[in-house]
Motif scaffolding. Structure first.
Motif, PDB file in Angstrom:
ATOM      1  N   PHE A 164       2.216  -1.936  -7.499  1.00  0.00           N
ATOM      2  CA  PHE A 164       3.041  -1.813  -6.288  1.00  0.00           C
ATOM      3  C   PHE A 164       2.179  -1.925  -5.035  1.00  0.00           C
ATOM      4  CE2 PHE A 164       5.110   1.239  -3.210  1.00  0.00           C
ATOM      5  CZ  PHE A 164       6.084   0.355  -2.790  1.00  0.00           C
ATOM      6  N   ILE A 165       1.037  -1.254  -5.046  1.00  0.00           N
ATOM      7  CA  ILE A 165       0.125  -1.327  -3.900  1.00  0.00           C
ATOM      8  C   ILE A 165      -0.345  -2.758  -3.703  1.00  0.00           C
ATOM      9  CG2 ILE A 165      -2.125  -0.581  -3.030  1.00  0.00           C
ATOM     10  CD1 ILE A 165      -1.646   2.096  -4.433  1.00  0.00           C
ATOM     11  N   SER A 166      -0.618  -3.433  -4.799  1.00  0.00           N
ATOM     12  CA  SER A 166      -1.037  -4.837  -4.720  1.00  0.00           C
ATOM     13  C   SER A 166       0.093  -5.729  -4.230  1.00  0.00           C
ATOM     14  CB  SER A 166      -1.520  -5.301  -6.098  1.00  0.00           C
ATOM     15  OG  SER A 166      -1.871  -6.672  -6.081  1.00  0.00           O
ATOM     16  N   ASP A 167       1.339  -5.465  -4.678  1.00  0.00           N
ATOM     17  CA  ASP A 167       2.497  -6.266  -4.258  1.00  0.00           C
ATOM     18  C   ASP A 167       2.736  -6.175  -2.758  1.00  0.00           C
ATOM     19  OD1 ASP A 167       2.956  -7.072  -6.832  1.00  0.00           O
ATOM     20  OD2 ASP A 167       4.503  -5.567  -7.246  1.00  0.00           O
ATOM     21  N   LEU A 168       2.378  -5.046  -2.156  1.00  0.00           N
ATOM     22  CA  LEU A 168       2.560  -4.871  -0.711  1.00  0.00           C
ATOM     23  C   LEU A 168       1.449  -5.535   0.088  1.00  0.00           C
ATOM     24  CD1 LEU A 168       3.785  -1.160  -0.408  1.00  0.00           C
ATOM     25  CD2 LEU A 168       5.135  -3.256  -0.546  1.00  0.00           C
ATOM     26  N   GLY A 169       0.511  -6.155  -0.626  1.00  0.00           N
ATOM     27  CA  GLY A 169      -0.562  -6.868   0.070  1.00  0.00           C
ATOM     28  C   GLY A 169      -1.614  -5.961   0.662  1.00  0.00           C
ATOM     29  N   LEU A 170      -1.766  -4.771   0.075  1.00  0.00           N
ATOM     30  CA  LEU A 170      -2.744  -3.831   0.611  1.00  0.00           C
ATOM     31  C   LEU A 170      -4.106  -4.007  -0.033  1.00  0.00           C
ATOM     32  CD1 LEU A 170      -0.429  -0.683   0.747  1.00  0.00           C
ATOM     33  CD2 LEU A 170      -1.003  -2.256   2.583  1.00  0.00           C
ATOM     34  N   GLY A 171      -4.160  -4.789  -1.111  1.00  0.00           N
ATOM     35  CA  GLY A 171      -5.435  -5.144  -1.708  1.00  0.00           C
ATOM     36  C   GLY A 171      -6.211  -3.966  -2.253  1.00  0.00           C
ATOM     37  N   ASP A 172      -5.530  -2.961  -2.757  1.00  0.00           N
ATOM     38  CA  ASP A 172      -6.200  -1.767  -3.263  1.00  0.00           C
ATOM     39  C   ASP A 172      -5.498  -1.330  -4.539  1.00  0.00           C
ATOM     40  OD1 ASP A 172      -7.434   0.737  -3.630  1.00  0.00           O
ATOM     41  OD2 ASP A 172      -7.790   0.894  -1.477  1.00  0.00           O
ATOM     42  N   SER A 173      -6.266  -0.937  -5.533  1.00  0.00           N
ATOM     43  CA  SER A 173      -5.675  -0.528  -6.790  1.00  0.00           C
ATOM     44  C   SER A 173      -5.748   0.986  -6.998  1.00  0.00           C
ATOM     45  CB  SER A 173      -6.383  -1.226  -7.961  1.00  0.00           C
ATOM     46  OG  SER A 173      -7.767  -0.879  -7.957  1.00  0.00           O
ATOM     47  N   LEU A 174      -6.075   1.741  -5.917  1.00  0.00           N
ATOM     48  CA  LEU A 174      -6.135   3.193  -6.028  1.00  0.00           C
ATOM     49  C   LEU A 174      -4.736   3.767  -6.235  1.00  0.00           C
ATOM     50  CD1 LEU A 174      -8.634   3.990  -3.126  1.00  0.00           C
ATOM     51  CD2 LEU A 174      -9.129   3.894  -5.561  1.00  0.00           C
ATOM     52  N   LEU A 175      -4.653   4.888  -6.933  1.00  0.00           N
ATOM     53  CA  LEU A 175      -3.366   5.532  -7.128  1.00  0.00           C
ATOM     54  C   LEU A 175      -2.834   6.071  -5.806  1.00  0.00           C
ATOM     55  CD1 LEU A 175      -3.786   7.437 -10.499  1.00  0.00           C
ATOM     56  CD2 LEU A 175      -2.872   5.172 -10.073  1.00  0.00           C
ATOM     57  N   GLU A 176      -3.744   6.506  -4.946  1.00  0.00           N
ATOM     58  CA  GLU A 176      -3.317   6.974  -3.631  1.00  0.00           C
ATOM     59  C   GLU A 176      -3.925   6.056  -2.589  1.00  0.00           C
ATOM     60  OE1 GLU A 176      -3.754  10.766  -0.579  1.00  0.00           O
ATOM     61  OE2 GLU A 176      -4.435  10.930  -2.641  1.00  0.00           O
ATOM     62  N   PHE A 177      -3.072   5.432  -1.786  1.00  0.00           N
ATOM     63  CA  PHE A 177      -3.536   4.543  -0.727  1.00  0.00           C
ATOM     64  C   PHE A 177      -3.304   5.222   0.607  1.00  0.00           C
ATOM     65  CE2 PHE A 177      -2.477   1.559   2.618  1.00  0.00           C
ATOM     66  CZ  PHE A 177      -3.620   0.797   2.652  1.00  0.00           C
ATOM     67  N   LYS A 178      -4.347   5.258   1.450  1.00  0.00           N
ATOM     68  CA  LYS A 178      -4.208   5.908   2.748  1.00  0.00           C
ATOM     69  C   LYS A 178      -5.008   5.139   3.794  1.00  0.00           C
ATOM     70  CE  LYS A 178      -4.240  10.464   4.853  1.00  0.00           C
ATOM     71  NZ  LYS A 178      -5.065  10.160   6.019  1.00  0.00           N
ATOM     72  N   GLN A 179      -4.371   4.912   4.941  1.00  0.00           N
ATOM     73  CA  GLN A 179      -5.031   4.151   6.006  1.00  0.00           C
ATOM     74  C   GLN A 179      -5.829   5.100   6.892  1.00  0.00           C
ATOM     75  OE1 GLN A 179      -2.657   1.418   8.168  1.00  0.00           O
ATOM     76  NE2 GLN A 179      -1.631   0.601   6.397  1.00  0.00           N
ATOM     77  N   ASP A 180      -6.973   5.545   6.407  1.00  0.00           N
ATOM     78  CA  ASP A 180      -7.792   6.443   7.200  1.00  0.00           C
ATOM     79  C   ASP A 180      -9.195   5.880   7.451  1.00  0.00           C
ATOM     80  OD1 ASP A 180      -8.751   6.594   4.671  1.00  0.00           O
ATOM     81  OD2 ASP A 180      -8.570   8.764   4.454  1.00  0.00           O
ATOM     82  N   ILE A 181      -9.402   4.647   7.040  1.00  0.00           N
ATOM     83  CA  ILE A 181     -10.735   4.075   7.241  1.00  0.00           C
ATOM     84  C   ILE A 181     -10.710   2.947   8.258  1.00  0.00           C
ATOM     85  CG2 ILE A 181     -11.550   4.709   4.935  1.00  0.00           C
ATOM     86  CD1 ILE A 181     -10.944   1.874   4.017  1.00  0.00           C
ATOM     87  N   TYR A 182      -9.527   2.639   8.804  1.00  0.00           N
ATOM     88  CA  TYR A 182      -9.452   1.638   9.857  1.00  0.00           C
ATOM     89  C   TYR A 182      -8.239   1.934  10.720  1.00  0.00           C
ATOM     90  CZ  TYR A 182      -6.204  -0.418   6.484  1.00  0.00           C
ATOM     91  OH  TYR A 182      -5.191  -0.612   5.590  1.00  0.00           O
ATOM     92  N   GLU A 183      -8.090   1.194  11.798  1.00  0.00           N
ATOM     93  CA  GLU A 183      -7.007   1.457  12.740  1.00  0.00           C
ATOM     94  C   GLU A 183      -5.653   1.289  12.067  1.00  0.00           C
ATOM     95  OE1 GLU A 183      -5.485  -0.036  17.155  1.00  0.00           O
ATOM     96  OE2 GLU A 183      -7.328  -0.826  16.273  1.00  0.00           O
ATOM     97  N   TYR A 184      -4.767   2.237  12.347  1.00  0.00           N
ATOM     98  CA  TYR A 184      -3.463   2.257  11.686  1.00  0.00           C
ATOM     99  C   TYR A 184      -2.611   1.060  12.105  1.00  0.00           C
ATOM    100  CZ  TYR A 184       1.263   3.787  10.532  1.00  0.00           C
ATOM    101  OH  TYR A 184       2.545   3.856  10.052  1.00  0.00           O
ATOM    102  N   ASP A 185      -2.057   0.371  11.118  1.00  0.00           N
ATOM    103  CA  ASP A 185      -1.153  -0.755  11.342  1.00  0.00           C
ATOM    104  C   ASP A 185       0.264  -0.265  11.072  1.00  0.00           C
ATOM    105  OD1 ASP A 185       0.330  -3.023  11.425  1.00  0.00           O
ATOM    106  OD2 ASP A 185      -0.829  -4.140   9.933  1.00  0.00           O
ATOM    107  N   ILE A 186       1.097  -0.224  12.126  1.00  0.00           N
ATOM    108  CA  ILE A 186       2.432   0.371  11.997  1.00  0.00           C
ATOM    109  C   ILE A 186       3.322  -0.407  11.032  1.00  0.00           C
ATOM    110  CG2 ILE A 186       3.551  -0.913  13.871  1.00  0.00           C
ATOM    111  CD1 ILE A 186       4.831   1.754  14.720  1.00  0.00           C
TER     112      ILE A 186
END
Length: 345
Positions: A294-316
């Motif tokens: 699911f995370i990959s389908d959203l184009g987030l390019g991450d396979s972690l079970l928990e995805f969090k945008q805390d390492i770069y500027e937040y994209d709304i």
């Protein structure tokens, strides 16, 4: 009874007529006019009260009117002002013009008191029309007429987090687990029939308000189901929490895209609100790889079970976090509360 929309015809009070009167006293030879002014008509106010939670007090009522002003009297006595009409409403009430759909008042703060209609002005008594050429005027002004307006009242609950999900996805279970709300919880669709608010305490000094609405189904924007008529209750929320069921027969991507589409059809502005995703019923999920997919389908390019945008500027346009949770076992519930608070701030 939860009532969140009513139509009313509201009227202020008519101004009282001025008096035609002359002084009649035994020892006053030249009395002259002494007609007093009419009293002003009553105004129409809206008052916000936190102890009011619905618009049920106005259900079944068609018209409400303030009192008219009393007519003037002799001896220059002014008529009594008409009693104003005060309509008590809960925070989040919006007053629309029923004909044009124009927003007349937006009432959000406790104790807020705003005038909608001004009462008619009282007429002048004949004492005002005395002149050197007309020392005994026998006329006075009529009061000015009242204002009348047909309005529609709509209640939009005020909360920090709005829950969006399909029926029976676990919204009521979550809000009952992490807040003081006590909604009905059962294993069938549309258990929730009316919106619910709950106060979530994150720590000793922080907290937020969460709103739960009836579940949304595909085609809701075309009138199917219950959720679309209550989406207005999350229009005021700062963020949206999409709740996706890990144990549902539909894929996570299909669930999410359907919900996003229905929210977009309802309100373009609401669809652009900051959001996060909670993956519910992780205790019943047999294949956790669907989360990575699911995370990959959203184009987030991450396979972690928990995805969090805390390492770069937040994209709304992307979720602030994706977090699998279980309200039944309490797994990741504290993390959910802290992450939601961080997004609100």
């Amino acid at each position: 009874m939860f009532v969140d929309s009513v139509k009313l015809t509201l009227s202020s009070g008519h101004g009282g007529a001025g008096a035609v009167s002359f002084r009649r006293e035994k020892h006053v030879l030249l009395g002259g006019p002494d007609g007093g002014d009419g009293g002003d008509g009553g105004d129409v106010y809206f008052v916000v009260d936190n102890n009011s939670h619905t618009l049920a007090a106005y259900k079944g009522k068609r018209s409400l009117k303030a009192s008219n002003g009393d007519p003037g009297m002799g001896r220059r006595m002014t008529g009594k002002k008409g009693e104003s009409l005060e309509l008590i409403v809960p925070p989040g009430t919006v007053v629309y013009d029923a004909q044009t759909n124009e927003v007349l008042l937006d009432l959000t703060q406790q104790g807020d008191k705003q005038m909608l209609l001004k009462g008619g002005k009282g007429g002048l008594g004949n004492v005002h029309f005395k002149s050197s050429t007309n020392q005994a005027p026998e006329y006075a002004q009529k009061g000015t007429p009242e204002e009348v307006r047909e309005v529609r009242l709509e209640l939009k609950l005020i909360a920090d987090v709005g829950l969006v999900g399909f029926p029976n996805v676990g919204k009521s279970t979550l809000i009952s687990t992490i807040s003081n709300a006590k909604p009905q919880v059962a294993n069938y669709e549309f258990t929730t029939l009316t919106p619910k608010l709950g106060l979530v305490e994150v720590d000793e000094y922080s907290g937020f308000v969460m709103a739960d609405i009836p579940g949304i189904i595909e085609g809701a924007s075309d009138g199917r189901g219950l959720g679309i008529q209550f989406l207005k209750h999350i229009e005021r929320t700062k963020i949206l929490l999409y709740m996706i069921d890990l144990a549902n027969y539909r894929s996570l991507k299909e669930q999410f895209e359907t919900l996003k589409e229905e929210v977009l059809k309802f309100s373009n502005e609401l669809s652009k609100r900051s959001y996060a995703i909670a993956l519910t019923r992780m205790d019943a999920c047999e294949d956790i790889t669907i989360i990575s997919q699911f995370i990959s389908d959203l184009g987030l390019g991450d396979s972690l079970l928990e995805f969090k945008q805390d390492i770069y500027e937040y994209d709304i346009a992307k979720p602030f976090f994706i977090l699998p949770i279980s309200s039944a076992s309490g797994e990741h519930i504290n993390e959910l509360k802290f992450n939601l608070l961080e997004l609100i701030k």
